[in-house]
Scaffold this active site. Structure first.
Site, short mmCIF file in Angstrom:
data_model
loop_
_atom_site.label_atom_id
_atom_site.label_comp_id
_atom_site.label_asym_id
_atom_site.label_seq_id
_atom_site.Cartn_x
_atom_site.Cartn_y
_atom_site.Cartn_z
N VAL A 145 89.40 37.82 -23.99
CA VAL A 145 89.45 38.92 -23.02
C VAL A 145 88.04 39.09 -22.48
O VAL A 145 87.06 38.69 -23.11
CB VAL A 145 89.98 40.24 -23.64
CG1 VAL A 145 91.44 40.12 -23.96
CG2 VAL A 145 89.18 40.65 -24.85
N SER A 146 87.95 39.68 -21.29
CA SER A 146 86.68 39.74 -20.60
C SER A 146 85.74 40.85 -21.05
O SER A 146 84.53 40.69 -20.98
CB SER A 146 86.91 39.89 -19.09
OG SER A 146 87.60 38.76 -18.62
N SER A 147 86.28 41.97 -21.47
CA SER A 147 85.37 43.07 -21.79
C SER A 147 85.77 43.75 -23.09
O SER A 147 86.88 43.57 -23.59
CB SER A 147 85.37 44.10 -20.65
OG SER A 147 86.64 44.71 -20.55
#
Length: 179
Positions: free
Chosen positions: A8-10
């Site tokens: 996931v990105s964040s």
């Protein structure tokens, strides 16, 4: 062995749904990380690629969870292929290097990536040639008025006085005086 990779990105996001899907698809070991896809350094991806052995299959849920571009995807899958490791994308059954059709689709994708790279490079070279023809040599535009600095020095100002009056660094003053 089936190996899963979830990203996931964040920090506000959660990869539990990816992990559950990977485990449901048979992943015995899942590497997961919270890291932007733009980051070149992704330690868990590196660990997954290192962990994979001949005969294993690396699976992901979506293509954008693994690679930043078609070229990057090709680079990763080529690394896996050299190790004898298969690759599958759960949301895109055509991307499965463990089948003949999947290898064909991946080969086409890799060819498109190579073509895109060549086009990008060609456009870049055209832009550079156009800039040179217009007299622009590239790089950042000068922010230091070297003529003014030399004139100030000829008027008798010292380097510290020039620095104080212009607000530029001592090194920039010396570079201007030397050129």
């Amino acid at each position: 062995m089936i190996i899963g990779y979830a990203r996931v990105s964040s920090t506000g996001q959660d990869h539990s749904s990816q992990t559950e899907r990977l485990q449901a698809a048979g992943a015995e070991k899942v590497f997961q990380e919270k890291q932007s896809g733009l980051d070149r350094e992704r330690p868990e991806l590196a660990r997954a690629l290192e962990f994979a052995r001949e005969g294993d299959v690396l699976i992901i849920t979506k293509l954008d969870r693994l690679a930043r571009s078609a070229a990057h995807l090709h680079e990763i899958v080529e690394t896996l292929d050299k190790k004898g490791v298969g690759f599958k994308v759960l949301d895109d059954a055509t991307l499965d290097t463990t089948t003949r059709t999947g290898k064909l689709v991946f080969g086409i994708l890799a060819s498109i990536a190579e073509f895109e790279t060549a086009l990008r490079k060609e456009r870049q070279m055209e832009g550079i040639a156009r800039a040179k023809a217009e007299g622009r040599t590239g790089g950042r535009p000068k922010t230091v008025d070297e003529d003014r600095i030399r004139a100030m020095k000829e008027e008798g100002l010292t380097v510290p006085q020039i620095v104080k009056e212009t607000g530029i660094s001592r090194a920039a003053v010396y570079r201007a005086l030397g050129s």
